[in-house]
Design an enzyme around this catalytic site. Structure first.
Site, PDB file in Angstrom:
ATOM      1  N   LYS A 141      -6.169  10.459 -36.056  1.00 51.39           N
ATOM      2  CA  LYS A 141      -5.018  11.186 -36.614  1.00 51.39           C
ATOM      3  C   LYS A 141      -4.786  12.439 -35.781  1.00 51.39           C
ATOM      4  O   LYS A 141      -5.747  13.083 -35.334  1.00 51.39           O
ATOM      5  CB  LYS A 141      -5.325  11.558 -38.066  1.00 51.39           C
ATOM      6  CG  LYS A 141      -4.167  12.212 -38.814  1.00 51.39           C
ATOM      7  CD  LYS A 141      -4.586  12.517 -40.258  1.00 51.39           C
ATOM      8  CE  LYS A 141      -3.445  13.093 -41.076  1.00 51.39           C
ATOM      9  NZ  LYS A 141      -3.842  13.321 -42.486  1.00 51.39           N
ATOM     10  N   SER A 184      -0.991  11.373 -46.139  1.00 54.16           N
ATOM     11  CA  SER A 184      -0.389  11.856 -44.916  1.00 54.16           C
ATOM     12  C   SER A 184      -0.829  11.109 -43.653  1.00 54.16           C
ATOM     13  O   SER A 184      -0.156  11.193 -42.627  1.00 54.16           O
ATOM     14  CB  SER A 184      -0.735  13.337 -44.741  1.00 54.16           C
ATOM     15  OG  SER A 184      -2.126  13.491 -44.553  1.00 54.16           O
ATOM     16  N   SER A 227      -5.036  11.340 -48.693  1.00 57.11           N
ATOM     17  CA  SER A 227      -4.306  11.039 -47.457  1.00 57.11           C
ATOM     18  C   SER A 227      -4.884   9.914 -46.615  1.00 57.11           C
ATOM     19  O   SER A 227      -4.255   9.489 -45.647  1.00 57.11           O
ATOM     20  CB  SER A 227      -4.192  12.296 -46.595  1.00 57.11           C
ATOM     21  OG  SER A 227      -3.202  13.145 -47.106  1.00 57.11           O
TER      22      SER A 227
END
Lengths: 471, 476
Positions: A75, A150, A174
């Protein structure tokens, strides 16, 4: 190249020389190019990955590490030395990292190949990946739908076969929620199990590095490599970690919080699926107990008060002085800050900074921040008591499956409320995993979460692995 | 109208740890700008603080030395404000839970003893430096100092004169140097002081409005600034004005305080318990361990010198001003129980040598044994004090030789035999017959001249007392 069942199978193929690391990397580069429209990556590192792969291919087998040749995406909130890290924000659009996050360093030390940085909600704030400065990520199961957030890019990268596994971050779900929306496995460790050093902070006391994979075994293999005490992170758990997945015929004591299943907003199909699954578990000799829990209504407000407070503090460093977005021009100092931060941050990030500043301000601190901290303690204590009597807590991941773009983005509060099932683990600091299990009549995947007591990550992964095989 | 003066001090004490409070960067003063800056100091995305245990140890050490209560559980808070030399946008400090509570310092002002109480001492990190005059267009930022550990000591508002403030800071500086937690160097900013000053009608209970006076870079300036500010407030109030709460700077050249031009917004620092630093515990064992590292403190030694060694208060005071001097005295006094002589030697000839060479005692190459031997030699009458201090002492520095042997070698041993001295006396008297005549007419003061002359031709070897006796006999 075909997709491998898991890391072990892939490494067997490497051993038998039916494939090389370079071939695997080339395969994924190809896949990423083919599925570029999914927008799962912000940056890909083809040259570096191929170089790593060639070096790994040259190593004699006795020097292979546990993640030898495993192609992993990270990420874009994790620092990887020499490469950009943007947090999906204009604020860091042109920023290059000068050090490795501990989790990234440990991936590299264990022979993993980093293929690229994944798109996400800006500064990891969001539940649909609609808050990225680099555009939406599409759910590969239905491209009109969100991948969740997210860590939406990290989820889609695994879902769409663009890498073998990925790292995300989980502050309030997330990792688990996008995994659920995409039909893969998403794991959030006990707070402090994986070092946060090098993870761009959203809310420090909630943030975790999490792992996405196609199966629980792969998560266990990766966790063994990246978990454990880190001298750079004062909140990391002071012990090394070494878990193992083994077959079990244990009869577990499962529990679920009654109000989580009775929640009016829970999609009826999800409710029915879980209830019949609980029945099945009982039929197999496990106990599944519904327990009362009177704090559910407080969970989302508590989470948002505390995380926005921490976020407002953590994001103070983005002022455009040393690095990051600088609107230029000759300005008075206050105007310089205002301009940089107004233009550098997106709408949701600004909303949370303002909310967090408010709850910490003089006159409101006791009513909001202090109260929320007290509730967090109550939740943690109550949770501890639950695990005195039960092995694992089962819970939905989200009240609904992946929704369509724009469907919820106009209403921040309803978006926040949908985090009700995932923020619980972060408030309590306990480990949790979401595993895919069902398909909704709308065609989208969904599953459920498993929680265990704090620090029982290996037990969690073993129970989750067992449940993966109970259909 | 008479006024009471009420002063509270806030003192920033920079800890002399090797590294910063939350990372491994050097905490040394100076260095080329921005050379002590790791990703943590720069507050790069993703970095985290890790507490420097040494800084906590120093804080506890200072707290114990000042008689503070040590908080067993303590944590850090973030204090938020934006400024270019504050990389994180907050200062990591302690607000609700400081390491040390209470305590105080005993001072002596004009013969009167007073105990000045401390409210608390907390740990915090320093900010970087904004340099406004290095470039015509830009403000330059040096982050070497950002993250250096500080302790902030806050007194109760119990000081009632600038003299007390002066005495407090003098004692505090002595103490932090004594226990080696801070170099006490105000010019380099290792010790910084702000004074909160207010006045109230004599005897009134209600405190007046306080003014914070900043930029005080020497103990002397603290005293002067307080005096100037008190004078300003008294003038203001007696002419019917009112003091407003504000921050003022001190202009040492003009000896006045000036209102700071910066806007005085009501600051809301939005304190937040730092989630990156777990609360830290100071265990009983750690307290015991730190306590053991604290040397005997000046107050204790002072009492000891006066009561056990029977030294005059003045000697005891000067001996306990610097630890290295006191240590040296203790070592010599451990070998030589002629304590007064030991004190005299250290405060006299040894200190003169230190001043002359501008060195500290540890750099002088004077072994305590040799000094003790010299003191014995003088006491035995073999060498007189002035010869010993003027010649023997400089000669013994860095010298392994036996003191007595060296004295003989240099011809410094006094001659006591009357017959030898008589020879010199006769020579002098023969040479100075006119003076002898004057003496005999009653100018008795000339005896000193004769003694000096004997000393000269004997090259200092003639015992002055014996010389005087013989001269007096011969001149009768």
């Amino acid at each position: 190249m075909q997709q491998f069942q898991n890391i072990t199978a892939y490494q067997q193929a490497l051993r038998s020389k039916s494939i090389t690391c370079v071939e695997a990397v080339n395969y994924y580069i190809q896949q990423i190019a083919t599925k570029k429209h999914l927008n799962a990556f912000i940056n890909t590192y083809e040259a570096a990955a191929l170089k790593q792969a060639a070096e790994l291919d040259a190593l004699p087998e006795n020097q292979w590490k546990p993640l030898h040749g495993v192609v992993i995406a990270i990420k874009d909130v994790l620092n990887y030395k020499g490469f950009p890290v943007t947090a999906a924000s204009r604020m860091l659009e042109n920023y290059t990292s000068i050090y490795n996050a501990t989790s990234v360093q440990r991936l590299l030390d264990n022979g993993a190949i980093i293929i690229g940085s994944c798109n996400c909600d800006e500064f990891a704030m969001g539940s649909s990946n609609e808050n990225s400065a680099f555009g939406n990520v599409l759910n590969a199961a239905d491209e009109s739908r969100v991948p969740g957030g997210s860590s939406g890019g990290s989820a889609v990268a695994v879902q769409a076969g663009l890498c073998m596994a990925s790292l995300g971050s989980d502050t309030g779900g997330s990792v688990r929620q996008p995994a659920d929306f995409c039909g893969i496995v998403g794991y959030k460790p006990t707070y402090g199990r994986i070092s946060r050093y090098g993870l761009i902070a959203y809310a420090s006391s909630f943030d975790n590095v999490g792992i996405f994979a196609n199966n629980v075994e792969d998560i266990s293999v990766i966790l063994n490599c990246i978990a454990g005490e880190d001298p750079h992170d004062g909140t990391s758990i002071r012990e090394t970690y070494n878990g193992e997945i083994t077959a079990t015929d244990q009869k577990f004591r499962f529990a679920y919080l009654k109000p989580t299943i009775d929640l009016p907003g829970l999609n009826p199909e999800i409710k029915t699926a879980l209830e019949s699954y609980f029945k099945k578990l009982e039929d197999l000799g496990h106990s599944v107990t519904a327990i009362e829990f009177d704090l559910l209504d407080f969970i989302v407000p508590t989470y948002y008060v505390l995380t926005t407070a921490e976020a407002s503090s953590n994001l103070s460093r983005y002022d455009g002085v040393r690095y990051g977005y600088n609107s230029g021009g000759s300005l008075a100092l206050d105007d310089f800050y205002k301009q940089n931060r107004s233009n550098g941050f997106g709408k949701e990030v600004k909303r949370r900074i303002m909310l967090g500043s408010f709850v910490l301000s003089a006159g409101y601190y006791d009513a909001y921040f202090n109260k929320a901290q007290q509730i967090r303690r109550l939740i943690a204590n109550k949770t501890k008591n639950i695990f005195d009597n039960y092995d694992a807590l089962l819970m939905p991941v989200s009240p609904h499956t992946a929704f369509r773009f724009g469907e919820k983005s106009g209403d921040a509060v309803s978006m926040y409320l949908a985090d009700i099932y995932t923020v619980y683990a972060n408030l309590a600091g306990i480990p949790a995993i979401s595993i895919p299990k069902f398909t909704h009549s709308n065609g989208m995947p969904f599953g459920f979460q498993v929680h265990t007591k704090s620090q029982a990550d290996n037990q969690l992964l073993n129970i989750a692995n067992y449940l993966t095989n109970v259909n | 109208m008479d006024f009471d003066i009420v002063i509270g001090l806030e003192v920033h004490i920079q800890l002399s740890t090797d590294t910063k409070l939350f990372c491994g960067d050097s905490a040394a003063f100076g260095g080329s700008p921005n050379s002590h800056i790791s990703p943590v100091t720069l507050a790069l995305p993703g970095t985290l603080p890790v507490l420097n245990k040494k800084a906590v140890e120093y804080a506890v050490k200072l707290g114990l030395s000042l008689g503070c209560e040590i908080n067993k559980h303590s944590f850090f808070d973030r204090k938020h404000y934006f400024y270019p030399d504050l990389p994180k946008g907050y200062q990591t400090s302690q607000s609700s839970n400081p390491v040390c509570l209470g305590g105080g310092i005993k001072v002596n002002v004009e013969g009167e003893e007073k105990y000045l109480a401390i409210h608390h001492i907390h740990l915090e990190e320093d900010a970087g430096k904004s340099i406004h005059d290095a470039d015509p267009k830009y403000t330059c930022i040096d982050l070497n100092r950002a993250g250096v550990p500080l302790m902030e000591l806050v007194t109760e508002p119990v000081l009632s004169s600038s003299a007390e403030a002066f005495a407090f800071l003098t004692e505090l500086r002595k103490l932090v140097r004594w226990i080696e937690v801070c170099d006490g160097n105000m010019e380099e900013g290792s010790l910084r002081c702000d004074a909160n000053v207010s006045i109230k009608p004599k005897g009134a209970v209600q405190l007046g409005t306080k003014v914070e006076v900043k930029n005080l870079n020497s103990i002397r300036n603290v005293r002067r600034a307080i005096d100037a500010e008190v004078e300003r407030q008294v003038k203001l109030v007696t002419s019917g004005g009112a003091v407003v709460q504000e921050t003022r700077g001190y202009d040492a050249d003009k000896n006045i305080t000036l209102g700071q031009r910066e806007k005085e917004l009501a600051n809301d620092y939005r304190y937040l318990p730092c989630p990156d630093l777990p609360p830290f515990e100071i265990t009983k064992e750690e307290l015991v361990r730190v306590k053991a590292t604290i040397p005997k403190l000046p107050q204790f030694l002072y009492d000891n010198y006066v009561n056990e060694y029977q030294l005059p208060a003045q000697d005891a005071q000067v001996l306990t001003e610097e630890k290295s001097i006191s240590d040296f005295f203790n070592t010599v006094a451990g070998k030589n129980n002629n304590y007064k002589a030991v004190a005299n030697w250290i405060l006299g000839p040894v200190k003169s040598l230190l001043n002359e060479k501008s060195v500290g005692i540890e750099e002088l190459a004077l072994s305590p044994e040799k000094l003790s031997d010299i003191i014995d030699l003088v006491a035995s009458g073999a060498v007189n004090f002035s010869t010993a201090s003027g010649k023997l002492l400089p000669a013994i520095l860095g010298n392994d030789k036996d003191v007595k042997a060296l004295a003989s070698e240099l011809g410094l041993v006094q001659v006591n035999s009357e017959s030898d001295i008589e020879v010199w006396v006769d020579e002098v008297l023969a040479k100075m017959q006119d003076k002898v005549a004057e003496y005999k007419k009653g100018k008795k003061g000339l005896i000193g001249l004769f003694v000096g002359e004997v000393k000269k031709i004997s090259k200092g070897k003639a015992d002055p007392k014996k010389t005087t006796d013989i001269l007096q006999q011969k001149l009768q």
